[in-house]
Design an enzyme around this catalytic site. Structure first.
Site, short mmCIF file in Angstrom:
data_model
loop_
_atom_site.label_atom_id
_atom_site.label_comp_id
_atom_site.label_asym_id
_atom_site.label_seq_id
_atom_site.Cartn_x
_atom_site.Cartn_y
_atom_site.Cartn_z
N ARG A 195 -9.89 -46.43 -78.03
CA ARG A 195 -10.45 -47.37 -77.07
C ARG A 195 -9.90 -48.76 -77.40
O ARG A 195 -10.43 -49.47 -78.26
CB ARG A 195 -11.98 -47.32 -77.13
CG ARG A 195 -12.49 -45.89 -76.92
CD ARG A 195 -13.99 -45.83 -76.74
NE ARG A 195 -14.75 -46.09 -77.94
CZ ARG A 195 -15.25 -45.13 -78.73
NH1 ARG A 195 -15.02 -43.85 -78.45
NH2 ARG A 195 -15.97 -45.45 -79.78
N HIS B 113 -18.05 -38.20 -72.19
CA HIS B 113 -18.27 -39.39 -73.02
C HIS B 113 -17.94 -40.67 -72.26
O HIS B 113 -17.55 -41.68 -72.84
CB HIS B 113 -17.42 -39.30 -74.29
CG HIS B 113 -18.14 -39.63 -75.55
ND1 HIS B 113 -18.86 -38.70 -76.25
CD2 HIS B 113 -18.27 -40.79 -76.26
CE1 HIS B 113 -19.38 -39.26 -77.34
NE2 HIS B 113 -19.03 -40.53 -77.36
N TYR C 30 -25.60 -36.39 -83.65
CA TYR C 30 -24.26 -36.21 -84.18
C TYR C 30 -24.43 -35.57 -85.55
O TYR C 30 -25.18 -36.11 -86.39
CB TYR C 30 -23.55 -37.54 -84.38
CG TYR C 30 -22.87 -38.13 -83.19
CD1 TYR C 30 -21.58 -37.74 -82.84
CD2 TYR C 30 -23.49 -39.12 -82.43
CE1 TYR C 30 -20.93 -38.30 -81.75
CE2 TYR C 30 -22.85 -39.70 -81.35
CZ TYR C 30 -21.57 -39.28 -81.01
OH TYR C 30 -20.93 -39.84 -79.95
N ASP D 48 -18.44 -33.40 -77.99
CA ASP D 48 -17.12 -33.75 -77.45
C ASP D 48 -16.43 -34.87 -78.21
O ASP D 48 -15.43 -35.40 -77.75
CB ASP D 48 -17.25 -34.14 -75.97
CG ASP D 48 -18.12 -35.38 -75.76
OD1 ASP D 48 -18.81 -35.80 -76.71
OD2 ASP D 48 -18.12 -35.92 -74.64
N GLY E 41 -25.31 -44.01 -67.97
CA GLY E 41 -25.16 -44.53 -69.31
C GLY E 41 -24.93 -46.02 -69.35
O GLY E 41 -25.70 -46.77 -69.95
#
Length: 394
Positions: free
Chosen positions: A191, A262, A155, A184, A319
């Protein structure tokens, strides 16, 4: 998918101090079963962080369910006694076409954290992409996976000197073979499960979460700058349209892309990655020849992996699943998670009549049920090239 929030506070572990008795891992037969067991063992903090997705979590759900609309087309009377799952990504030979996507703070699931994931990747001679916000030092992680291939997630944060310092560390850790620039998430998604938990922490005196990602990144400027900071190949993670997949091929430093949203944690109601793969095949199939195309998001079965490979993906990422395996059984739990998917993938390939990953082709799948979901406008690749290379407003 990935779970990384620059600036998030680190904790050594938030796994439950008195977890349920360790089950017999060989009796766990599916990724869904592993997830169910993980929910019984993880702390509320870990559950809120790992499972949350943006808004109504529509994208998170569709990442998985879209695979059900793709039918397999088996060919019979093929000698499938032997089945080779090896593949090559960015020139590196992998034992299996399955990789682990970057996920922050694996120590929330188990104290062994990312070292356990690296060890599991090593057992299968597979690829692991290490989160920039891992819960353990990078050197410790790569040392735990001597037979694995590693990428490192980047990042770019607002403090550019901090980013430079992190990139400089990679010059001492040559086990990392490429940079995975996440593109992205210039801003966090909403969330709600995670936000609600964090509100409780702040109310109890905890620090607020800070999102430190640089939001001014652009194609030409950012990729040119990154090449001055590292000589490693660049992979772009978070490609969500065929236009951006094509744009990536215009930059020689970019050797691969990861189709990913993501895990549904950034923008809700975007297309699932496998739909983006179909749109690449429709509008710019040359992308599949120019860069290595990887994909993650929503993988629950080996049949999902086979479908993505048949459509042109070089490897398929998971993930959340490794985190659940970690919570259930540490490194052995991650190994069991990968083994479940490896066994299912091998079975599916044999029943399809494909004895090597390279034998999988679009003829092995029927995607006609998804035709109406594909973008129906003009390809407009010339416009994409003008916008990106000129960095004009689209």
């Amino acid at each position: 998918m990935e779970y990384s929030a620059p600036g998030i506070a680190r904790h050594p572990t938030a796994a439950q101090s008195t977890p349920a008795e360790l089950p017999d891992l060989s009796h766990i037969l599916s990724i869904t079963e592993m997830e169910t067991l993980a929910m019984q063992r993880m702390s509320q903090k870990a559950i809120s962080y790992y499972t949350s997705a943006t808004d109504d979590q529509i994208t998170k759900g569709e990442n998985s369910t879209i695979y059900r609309s793709i039918q397999l087309r088996p060919r019979v009377l093929v000698d499938c006694t032997e089945c080779d799952l090896s593949t090559t990504v960015l020139g590196h030979k992998l034992g299996i076409p399955l990789f682990v996507s970057p996920a922050a703070l694996a120590t929330l699931a188990h104290p062994v954290g990312e070292a356990g994931i690296a060890g599991a990747c090593s057992s299968f001679k597979s690829l692991g992409i290490i989160s920039q916000n891992a819960g353990l030092p990078l050197k410790d992680i790569v040392q735990a996976g001597p037979e694995a291939v590693f990428g490192w997630q980047l990042y770019v944060v607002k403090d550019i000197e901090e980013t430079r310092r992190k990139l400089a560390l990679l010059k001492e850790i040559r086990q990392v073979k490429f940079i995975v620039l996440t593109v992205d998430a210039p801003f966090p998604g909403k969330r709600e499960i995670e936000v609600r938990y964090k509100m409780g922490e702040v109310a109890a005196g905890g620090p607020p979460q800070v999102w430190g990602t640089e939001s001014a990144l652009t194609w030409k400027k950012t990729l040119a700058w990154l090449q001055t900071e590292t000589d490693l190949p660049i992979v772009l993670k978070g490609i969500q349209t065929y236009e951006d997949a094509y744009a990536a091929t215009l930059f020689p430093a970019v050797k691969g892309i990861i189709l990913s949203n993501h895990g549904g944690r950034a923008l809700d109601t975007v297309a699932p990655p496998v739909q983006v793969l179909l749109e690449i095949r429709k509008f710019c199939p040359q992308v599949l020849r120019r860069v290595d195309v990887l994909i993650d998001g929503g993988i629950k079965r080996g049949t999902d992996i086979v479908k993505a490979l048949a459509l042109g993906a070089k490897a398929v990422g998971i993930g959340r699943a490794p985190l659940f395996g970690l919570a259930v059984g540490g490194q052995q739990g991650v190994e069991r998670t990968i083994q479940i998917l490896v066994d299912e993938t091998m079975t599916a390939m044999r029943l399809l009549g494909a004895t090597k990953v390279s034998h999988l082709r679009p003829r092995h799948v029927n995607t006609s049920a998804l035709t109406a979901r594909l973008y129906d406008g003009p390809a407009a690749l010339d416009d994409v090239e003008r916008e990106v290379m000129g960095e004009e407003d689209p």
